[in-house]
Design a protein around this motif. Structure first.
Motif, PDB file in Angstrom:
ATOM      1  N   GLU A  48     -27.304  42.406  -8.989  1.00  0.00           N
ATOM      2  CA  GLU A  48     -27.186  43.382  -7.909  1.00  0.00           C
ATOM      3  C   GLU A  48     -28.187  43.139  -6.790  1.00  0.00           C
ATOM      4  N   THR A  49     -29.196  42.312  -7.038  1.00  0.00           N
ATOM      5  CA  THR A  49     -30.267  42.112  -6.063  1.00  0.00           C
ATOM      6  C   THR A  49     -30.252  40.726  -5.436  1.00  0.00           C
ATOM      7  N   THR A  50     -30.071  39.688  -6.239  1.00  0.00           N
ATOM      8  CA  THR A  50     -30.174  38.316  -5.746  1.00  0.00           C
ATOM      9  C   THR A  50     -29.032  37.456  -6.283  1.00  0.00           C
ATOM     10  N   ALA A  51     -28.908  36.271  -5.693  1.00  0.00           N
ATOM     11  CA  ALA A  51     -27.940  35.281  -6.180  1.00  0.00           C
ATOM     12  C   ALA A  51     -28.546  33.903  -6.024  1.00  0.00           C
ATOM     13  N   SER A  52     -28.222  33.008  -6.959  1.00  0.00           N
ATOM     14  CA  SER A  52     -28.623  31.603  -6.882  1.00  0.00           C
ATOM     15  C   SER A  52     -27.351  30.755  -6.885  1.00  0.00           C
ATOM     16  N   ILE A  53     -27.239  29.886  -5.885  1.00  0.00           N
ATOM     17  CA  ILE A  53     -26.037  29.079  -5.697  1.00  0.00           C
ATOM     18  C   ILE A  53     -26.446  27.644  -5.402  1.00  0.00           C
ATOM     19  N   SER A  54     -25.722  26.695  -5.958  1.00  0.00           N
ATOM     20  CA  SER A  54     -25.937  25.293  -5.618  1.00  0.00           C
ATOM     21  C   SER A  54     -24.654  24.722  -5.017  1.00  0.00           C
ATOM     22  N   VAL A  55     -24.823  23.733  -4.134  1.00  0.00           N
ATOM     23  CA  VAL A  55     -23.692  23.055  -3.504  1.00  0.00           C
ATOM     24  C   VAL A  55     -23.945  21.559  -3.567  1.00  0.00           C
ATOM     25  N   GLU A  56     -23.008  20.827  -4.146  1.00  0.00           N
ATOM     26  CA  GLU A  56     -23.092  19.366  -4.178  1.00  0.00           C
ATOM     27  C   GLU A  56     -22.063  18.798  -3.209  1.00  0.00           C
ATOM     28  N   TYR A  57     -22.507  17.886  -2.340  1.00  0.00           N
ATOM     29  CA  TYR A  57     -21.602  17.307  -1.362  1.00  0.00           C
ATOM     30  C   TYR A  57     -22.047  15.896  -1.034  1.00  0.00           C
ATOM     31  N   GLU A  58     -21.205  15.183  -0.291  1.00  0.00           N
ATOM     32  CA  GLU A  58     -21.504  13.798   0.073  1.00  0.00           C
ATOM     33  C   GLU A  58     -21.495  13.665   1.586  1.00  0.00           C
ATOM     34  N   ILE A  59     -22.465  12.927   2.111  1.00  0.00           N
ATOM     35  CA  ILE A  59     -22.521  12.649   3.545  1.00  0.00           C
ATOM     36  C   ILE A  59     -22.529  11.147   3.767  1.00  0.00           C
ATOM     37  N   THR A  60     -22.145  10.749   4.959  1.00  0.00           N
ATOM     38  CA  THR A  60     -22.199   9.341   5.338  1.00  0.00           C
ATOM     39  C   THR A  60     -22.929   9.217   6.664  1.00  0.00           C
ATOM     40  N   GLU A  70     -28.561   0.605  10.555  1.00  0.00           N
ATOM     41  CA  GLU A  70     -28.958  -0.048  11.797  1.00  0.00           C
ATOM     42  C   GLU A  70     -27.877  -0.960  12.361  1.00  0.00           C
ATOM     43  N   ASN A  71     -26.976  -1.444  11.507  1.00  0.00           N
ATOM     44  CA  ASN A  71     -25.909  -2.341  11.944  1.00  0.00           C
ATOM     45  C   ASN A  71     -24.565  -1.622  12.092  1.00  0.00           C
ATOM     46  N   GLY A  72     -24.584  -0.309  11.984  1.00  0.00           N
ATOM     47  CA  GLY A  72     -23.355   0.455  12.135  1.00  0.00           C
ATOM     48  C   GLY A  72     -22.521   0.561  10.886  1.00  0.00           C
ATOM     49  N   ASN A  73     -23.008   0.035   9.760  1.00  0.00           N
ATOM     50  CA  ASN A  73     -22.275   0.125   8.494  1.00  0.00           C
ATOM     51  C   ASN A  73     -22.520   1.481   7.840  1.00  0.00           C
ATOM     52  N   ALA A  74     -21.545   1.955   7.097  1.00  0.00           N
ATOM     53  CA  ALA A  74     -21.623   3.295   6.506  1.00  0.00           C
ATOM     54  C   ALA A  74     -22.494   3.299   5.262  1.00  0.00           C
ATOM     55  N   GLU A  75     -23.456   4.214   5.245  1.00  0.00           N
ATOM     56  CA  GLU A  75     -24.234   4.518   4.040  1.00  0.00           C
ATOM     57  C   GLU A  75     -23.725   5.843   3.483  1.00  0.00           C
ATOM     58  N   TYR A  76     -23.840   6.010   2.174  1.00  0.00           N
ATOM     59  CA  TYR A  76     -23.393   7.256   1.553  1.00  0.00           C
ATOM     60  C   TYR A  76     -24.546   7.875   0.766  1.00  0.00           C
ATOM     61  N   TYR A  77     -24.596   9.201   0.796  1.00  0.00           N
ATOM     62  CA  TYR A  77     -25.648   9.954   0.112  1.00  0.00           C
ATOM     63  C   TYR A  77     -25.010  11.114  -0.643  1.00  0.00           C
ATOM     64  N   LEU A  78     -25.427  11.310  -1.883  1.00  0.00           N
ATOM     65  CA  LEU A  78     -25.056  12.505  -2.629  1.00  0.00           C
ATOM     66  C   LEU A  78     -26.162  13.535  -2.451  1.00  0.00           C
ATOM     67  N   VAL A  79     -25.781  14.755  -2.077  1.00  0.00           N
ATOM     68  CA  VAL A  79     -26.749  15.790  -1.721  1.00  0.00           C
ATOM     69  C   VAL A  79     -26.506  17.024  -2.582  1.00  0.00           C
ATOM     70  N   THR A  80     -27.587  17.638  -3.044  1.00  0.00           N
ATOM     71  CA  THR A  80     -27.508  18.915  -3.756  1.00  0.00           C
ATOM     72  C   THR A  80     -28.405  19.922  -3.052  1.00  0.00           C
ATOM     73  N   ASP A  81     -27.811  21.020  -2.596  1.00  0.00           N
ATOM     74  CA  ASP A  81     -28.561  22.134  -2.012  1.00  0.00           C
ATOM     75  C   ASP A  81     -28.639  23.262  -3.029  1.00  0.00           C
ATOM     76  N   PHE A  82     -29.790  23.926  -3.081  1.00  0.00           N
ATOM     77  CA  PHE A  82     -29.958  25.099  -3.935  1.00  0.00           C
ATOM     78  C   PHE A  82     -30.440  26.252  -3.075  1.00  0.00           C
ATOM     79  N   TYR A  83     -29.763  27.403  -3.199  1.00  0.00           N
ATOM     80  CA  TYR A  83     -30.090  28.588  -2.414  1.00  0.00           C
ATOM     81  C   TYR A  83     -30.341  29.767  -3.350  1.00  0.00           C
TER      82      TYR A  83
END
Length: 816
Positions: free
Chosen positions: A240-252, A256-269
């Motif tokens: 009733e007071t708080t919530a804890s949430i995580s989100v996992e997503y991928e970014i690209t 330096e040469n314009g090639n795509a890098e990929y990262y897995l990201v986890t946010d916690f709130y």
């Protein structure tokens, strides 16, 4: 001449057909025996609140033990209605059924089958269910969803809990919007109001950001990423007071040469809703780069792994010619002299990947790297795809460098989720020269014969606090709890399978402290030397401790007259401990001491280091004894050998005489304790919650009413006596409730119990105690057991009173 030519042509044709046929057969055999891993096939299930999808669940191919799966929590409001959404992918879903059980799985509360699912414009299948069974408020229940598909029955798990008001949709939308805004610099100013940025200089470490990080880091600095796989909020805790949430997503992001890098990201709130807006109480972000050797990763300084944690799991062979390392659930090997990279193991697909194969709910332990480049390793957790898709378990594999193929040695299915499996396997995993695997699972020590697909139990009902392993995992020791040898320490050499017993002498007990290298460390406690400290904890005062080899040779004995050892921690290079002195009937800390590990070890041929990059911020590299010789990478991808199924089904006995307490914090299982007070203290430090084996809430951070006073007639009679005798209290409660000793916690901690409608017994003096039955902003309300009267007592005075008596607190949990 004509006949000769005719015969020659016939023989030539036969020869060509023979060669072609042989080649075809050989290629067919190779194709059958060596292949890529099968694609993911199982659907996903989600819970929808309003327009927001939450709690993505991944399918299991076998029913799981419900009290060992807590990937998400799904709150129920007063309507008890839920909308379930199914992403079928290519699977055919025939029907959906669900089952609600008590969280220990012992009782079915409700079950139902739904045959007609509606297909939405997004291709998802949906249904709304209304739970009719009477679920207790603030009590978690197991919620199992079963899909009947063309791949068989598939099982999905979350926990449901009835709460009065949770603002679930608002919390989930906030988390999703935060991710989007952090990727859009035009909306960056909207995030500033939620952050608590400190004035300290930024290190720009995308692998570890928090609520105090600069806004420039939260919006990814100079990386300029885009979202490549959108995440779905996973509700970890909510009240009733708080919530804890995580989100996992991928970014690209472009390099330096314009090639795509990929990262897995986890946010916690961690958030609070205060009727006007959501307030962010805590925030953490971790990003890990997907390793791609074609992206200029070789430098004169070593091998650049990119953005990731500095704790790299790697192993180098004795020659230093090959190093194996893990990243994002993948296993790679690298030869610095030749520039050869091998992607030995991964669930991730290079093309047409989705979250089913990219999910990292598994881990890899490197067991051995041979001089010829062969690698032995263990994969444990959820199997995203392949022959064991949808199973949780442990797999042992061998990579053959000459053939560039991995072979499964054995697979052990398990009915507990990855985070519980990790808690177990983080203690012990070892394979000896005879191909025997040793694991500690749920307090049982198993020996698995990989060649014969058999197993035996070497020890059972082992307390994790009384179990230790050596530096190489080749030796282990544990304290025997029952039987004729109870109290003795058993030690084993996994390579020779020899055992040794260490028995206490009369009027002594032994305490297992750990290992230094391959030598055991144990302490001797004399009768009468177990006393409380100033905080009310019982302390085993160790009068002497020894460091011994497996053959019983004493390497060192430590003893100081009049002083007692406690609080021992053993690291790789240092053993530290406190020295105590008896002060009446309690222990008082005097000073600290330590013992150095003087064992000489060879210089590591490989090391993990952090360095800085203008674009990526803090990055990690592996540095070798010699600079890499080859600048251009040669990248190979190992195939999977189909050598037949080698499965060992272990019957795990999880019956335990001791209650355990789980601390959940920052999006997952933080730790497991047998002492509830230590569990509460850990959860308080990590802003988490404590649940018992029955998944009752023992304690929650931040979910306490501002004031409350209990009706004393509702308090069990034995509790109103304010007895401090735990066994006497338990006898008086019988089977209706379980005594919980929270001695050592603060008054602020234990007032949560009163808020949860549970009275707390508190010691006030040598022979006196009271019952805390209420509180408000200024006072506690204390029941005098001798008169039955309830009187207010100032909050500060209460704090001082209880502290002076050692913060001894006892409460109870109703047995539902």
């Amino acid at each position: 001449m004509k006949n000769f030519l005719k015969r020659f042509l016939i023989l030539l044709v036969v020869f060509v057909l023979g060669v072609a046929g042989t080649s075809f057969l050989m290629n067919s055999e190779t194709t059958d025996d060596r292949s890529d891993m099968n694609d993911s096939t199982l659907p996903e299930v989600m819970v929808q609140f309003g327009d927001t999808l939450t709690n993505r669940m991944y399918g299991y191919k076998q029913p799981m033990e419900t009290d060992f799966v807590r990937d998400s929590v799904t709150p129920l409001d007063t309507t008890k209605k839920l909308t379930l959404a199914v992403n079928p992918y290519d699977a055919k879903v025939r029907n959906l059924s669900y089952e609600i059980r008590t969280s220990d799985g012992s009782k079915v509360m409700e079950n139902r089958t739904i045959k007609n699912l509606e297909t939405g414009s997004d291709g998802y299948l949906r249904t709304e269910i209304e739970i009719s069974s009477g679920l207790l408020m603030n009590q978690e229940y197991s919620f199992q969803i079963t899909l009947s598909t063309n791949h068989g029955d598939v099982y999905y798990y979350t926990r449901v809990v009835s709460r009065s008001a949770t603002y679930t949709e608002q919390y989930a939308k906030f988390a999703s919007d935060f991710v989007q805004m952090s990727l859009d610099k035009d909306q960056a100013d909207n995030l500033a109001a939620y952050m608590e940025t400190s004035d300290s200089a930024s290190s720009r470490n995308f692998a570890g950001l928090n609520i105090n990080s600069p806004l420039a880091d939260i919006i990814w600095g100079n990386l300029n990423p885009q979202l490549s796989k959108a995440g779905i909020p996973i509700i970890k805790d909510i009240n009733e007071t708080t919530a804890s949430i995580s989100v996992e997503y991928e970014i690209t992001a472009p390099d330096e040469n314009g090639n795509a890098e990929y990262y897995l990201v986890t946010d916690f709130y961690r958030m609070r809703y205060d009727e006007t807006r959501i307030r962010l109480l805590d925030f953490e972000r971790s990003a890990t780069q997907v390793f791609a050797p074609s992206r200029s990763v070789i430098s004169n300084s070593g091998l650049i792994l990119g953005v990731r944690s500095k704790n790299v799991d790697y192993m180098t062979n004795e020659e230093g010619s090959v190093t194996a390392f893990t990243q994002n659930g993948d296993l790679w090997s690298y030869a610095p002299d030749t520039g050869k990279f091998v992607e030995i193991f991964t669930f991730r697909k290079n093309e047409n990947s989705d979250f089913r194969d990219a999910r990292v709910e598994h881990d890899i332990t490197i067991l051995d790297v041979a001089d010829n480049g062969d690698v032995d390793f263990m994969v444990y957790g959820y199997m995203n795809r392949g022959a064991h898709e949808g199973y949780s378990g442990v797999g042992i594999y061998h990579y053959n460098n000459d053939k560039s193929v991995i072979e499964e040695q054995v697979f052990i299915p398990c009915t507990e989720s990855y985070e519980f499996l990790k808690e177990d396997l983080g203690t012990l995993s070892y394979v000896n020269q005879n191909n025997q695997l040793f694991l500690l699972i749920s307090g049982n020590l198993y020996s698995i014969n990989i060649n014969e697909n058999t197993y035996e139990v070497l020890g059972d009902h082992i307390d994790s606090d009384d179990f230790g392993v050596s530096a190489t995992n080749a030796h282990a020791a544990w304290k025997i709890k029952s039987g004729d040898q109870a109290g003795q320490i058993e030690m084993i050499d996994f390579d020779t399978m020899e055992t040794r017993m260490i028995a206490p002498e009369t009027a002594q007990k032994l305490v297992l402290l750990g290992f230094m290298n391959e030598d055991i460390i144990y302490g001797i406690v004399l009768d009468g030397d177990t006393l409380p400290n100033a905080n009310g904890y019982d302390i085993d005062g160790i009068s002497t401790f020894r460091i011994e080899g497996f053959d019983g040779t004493v390497k060192k004995e430590y003893h100081q007259d009049g002083l007692y050892v406690a609080g021992v921690t053993v690291g790789s290079t240092l053993m530290e401990f406190n020295l105590l002195q008896k002060n009446g009937d309690i222990y008082k800390a005097v000073k600290k001491d330590n013992i150095m590990n003087n064992n000489t070890t060879s210089t590591d041929l490989t090391s993990a280091e952090q360095t800085n990059s203008t674009r990526q911020g803090v990055i990690v590299r592996l540095t070798f004894d010699d600079s890499p010789s080859a600048e251009e990478p040669l990248v190979l991808y190992a195939k999977v050998s189909s050598v037949g199924e080698k499965t060992v089904d272990i019957q795990v006995d999880k019956s335990s005489t001791e209650e355990v307490y789980y601390v959940y914090a920052r999006g997952g299982l933080d730790s497991v304790w047998t002492d509830p007070a230590k569990a509460v203290q850990r959860a308080d430090k990590q802003t988490g919650v404590v649940l018992n084996r029955a998944q009752q809430y023992v304690w929650e951070r931040g979910n306490m009413k501002t004031q409350l006073t209990l009706n004393t007639t509702d308090i069990p009679e034995i509790i109103r006596t304010a007895s401090l005798d735990v066994q006497n209290l338990q006898n008086g409660l019988g089977d209706s409730a379980k005594v919980v000793n929270l001695s050592g916690c603060s008054l602020e901690n234990v007032l949560y119990e009163v808020s949860a409608q549970r009275a707390v017994i508190a010691k006030t003096g040598a022979d006196s105690s009271v019952v805390i039955v209420g509180y408000d902003q200024y006072n506690t309300y204390l029941l005098d057991p001798s008169t039955g009267e309830v009187k207010p007592y100032g909050m500060n005075d209460s704090t001082a009173l209880f502290q002076s008596a050692g913060n001894v607190f006892i409460t109870y949990l109703d047995q539902k």
